[in-house]
Design an enzyme around this catalytic site. Structure first.
Site, short mmCIF file in Angstrom:
data_model
loop_
_atom_site.label_atom_id
_atom_site.label_comp_id
_atom_site.label_asym_id
_atom_site.label_seq_id
_atom_site.Cartn_x
_atom_site.Cartn_y
_atom_site.Cartn_z
N ASN A 10 12.17 10.62 3.53
CA ASN A 10 12.48 9.47 2.68
C ASN A 10 11.70 9.61 1.38
O ASN A 10 10.50 9.41 1.35
CB ASN A 10 12.10 8.18 3.43
CG ASN A 10 12.34 6.94 2.59
OD1 ASN A 10 12.92 7.01 1.51
ND2 ASN A 10 11.88 5.80 3.08
N LYS A 12 11.89 7.82 -1.17
CA LYS A 12 11.61 6.50 -1.78
C LYS A 12 11.96 6.54 -3.27
O LYS A 12 12.88 7.24 -3.67
CB LYS A 12 10.18 6.07 -1.49
CG LYS A 12 9.86 6.14 0.01
CD LYS A 12 8.58 5.47 0.40
CE LYS A 12 8.42 5.59 1.93
NZ LYS A 12 7.26 4.89 2.45
N HIS A 96 14.26 -0.55 6.12
CA HIS A 96 12.92 -0.02 5.87
C HIS A 96 11.97 -1.19 5.60
O HIS A 96 12.35 -2.17 4.96
CB HIS A 96 12.93 0.96 4.69
CG HIS A 96 11.65 1.73 4.61
ND1 HIS A 96 10.52 1.19 4.04
CD2 HIS A 96 11.31 2.95 5.06
CE1 HIS A 96 9.53 2.07 4.15
NE2 HIS A 96 9.98 3.15 4.76
N GLU A 98 9.71 -1.57 3.52
CA GLU A 98 9.53 -1.92 2.10
C GLU A 98 10.63 -2.88 1.65
O GLU A 98 10.40 -3.74 0.79
CB GLU A 98 9.48 -0.63 1.26
CG GLU A 98 8.13 0.06 1.43
CD GLU A 98 8.15 1.57 1.37
OE1 GLU A 98 9.15 2.14 0.89
OE2 GLU A 98 7.17 2.18 1.83
N GLU A 166 8.34 2.51 12.58
CA GLU A 166 7.40 2.75 11.48
C GLU A 166 6.42 1.58 11.38
O GLU A 166 6.74 0.56 10.74
CB GLU A 166 8.17 2.87 10.16
CG GLU A 166 9.17 3.99 10.13
CD GLU A 166 9.44 4.44 8.71
OE1 GLU A 166 9.29 5.63 8.45
OE2 GLU A 166 9.78 3.59 7.85
N GLY A 172 2.16 5.17 4.22
CA GLY A 172 1.53 5.47 2.94
C GLY A 172 0.04 5.23 2.92
O GLY A 172 -0.58 5.20 1.85
N SER A 212 2.65 8.04 7.68
CA SER A 212 1.61 9.05 7.41
C SER A 212 1.75 10.31 8.26
O SER A 212 0.76 10.93 8.63
CB SER A 212 0.21 8.44 7.57
OG SER A 212 0.02 7.42 6.59
O1 LIG Z 1 10.15 6.09 5.49
C1 LIG Z 1 9.04 6.64 5.57
C2 LIG Z 1 7.85 5.88 5.85
O2 LIG Z 1 7.78 4.74 5.08
C3 LIG Z 1 6.59 6.68 5.93
O3 LIG Z 1 6.01 6.91 4.69
P1 LIG Z 1 4.68 7.82 4.60
O4 LIG Z 1 5.01 9.08 5.37
O5 LIG Z 1 4.46 8.04 3.16
O6 LIG Z 1 3.60 7.05 5.29
#
Ligand SMILES: O=C[C@H](O)COP(=O)(O)O
Length: 254
Positions: A10, A12, A96, A98, A166, A172, A212
């Site tokens: 992803n 983002k 998601h 977010e 998640e 993150g 993460s």
């Molecule tokens: O969609 C992916 C997740 O939000 C994980 O993000 P991250 O690997 O940066 O923690």
């Protein structure tokens, strides 16, 4: 059981066209297990979907990061499921955290989106996960079960759904869930699916972990029996994404 390992990237809201081209060429050059062993789907921002789709190695697929909850029309700024289908985009990420937390998408809204996207022929990576406060108050399973129920209430065919667990506190933050923590929730989610959908859906639906995930921790997580892959954020923009894809070999050898 036949749950093929699944690795989603992803991206983002990141990237310029130059950066996107660089990531694609790294992915194209990477040595990874065959597509019989791992399914790889990367999710660039909408504006780069076509660029990535047209230049990415053919066995990797693309996903949009969102789509509108119903048929398109007078919904400024939205992208409809029909448009994604029209452009040959096979996957979409929905729910998601977010979007749930920053854009106030409710469980019901996400359930409606998943059902509509599936009805138009898209495959869906549906995300669930608890906040730190919810985990600390002991309500993790209650939260993820309610999020999953809102999807299950509207969806009968789970064949095209990948469920992504998640935990918000791990996204993150560099604070990855331990393999035991991930396994515990995945196993509970599978039990929930068994009790509330069908034994077949529970046995075949891939439950992937996100939060993460890195080249350094992916193998340990992948070794857990109910971890069927990953949804990777930050590390999916880096060459270590190839190492994360290779974690699929842990399952092959299991
Ligand atoms: O969609 C992916 C997740 O939000 C994980 O993000 P991250 O690997 O940066 O923690």
């Amino acid at each position: 059981m036949g749950r093929k390992f699944f690795v989603g990237g992803n991206w983002k809201c990141n990237g310029t066209s130059e950066e996107v081209k660089k990531i694609v060429s790294t992915l194209n050059a990477g040595e990874v297990p065959s597509q019989d062993v791992v399914e790889v789907v990367v999710s660039p921002p909408f504006v780069f979907l076509q660029l990535v789709k047209s230049s990415l190695r053919p066995e990797f697929h693309v996903a949009a990061q969102n789509c509108w909850v119903k048929k398109g029309g007078a919904f400024t700024g939205e992208v409809s499921a029909e448009m994604l289908v029209n452009l040959g985009i096979p996957w979409v990420i929905l729910g998601h955290s977010e979007r749930r937390l920053i854009l106030n998408e409710s469980n019901e809204f996400v359930g409606d989106k998943v059902a509509y996207a599936l009805s138009k022929g898209l495959k869906v990576i549906a995300c669930v996960g608890e906040t730190l406060e919810q985990r600390e108050s002991g309500s993790t399973m209650e939260v993820v079960a309610a999020q999953t129920k809102a999807i299950a209430d509207k969806v009968s065919n789970w064949a095209d759904v990948v469920l992504a667990y998640e935990p918000v506190w791990a996204i993150g933050t560099g604070k990855v869930a331990s393999p035991a923590q991930a396994q515990e929730v995945h196993s509970e989610l599978r039990k929930w699916l068994q009790a509330n959908t069908s034994p077949e859906v529970a046995a075949t639906t891939r439950i992937i972990y996100g939060g993460s995930v890195s080249g350094a921790n992916c193998k340990e997580l992948a070794a857990k029996p109910d971890v069927d892959g990953f949804l990777v954020g930050g590390a999916s923009l880096k060459p270590e994404f190839i190492d994360i894809i290779k974690a699929a070999e842990v399952k092959k050898d299991a």
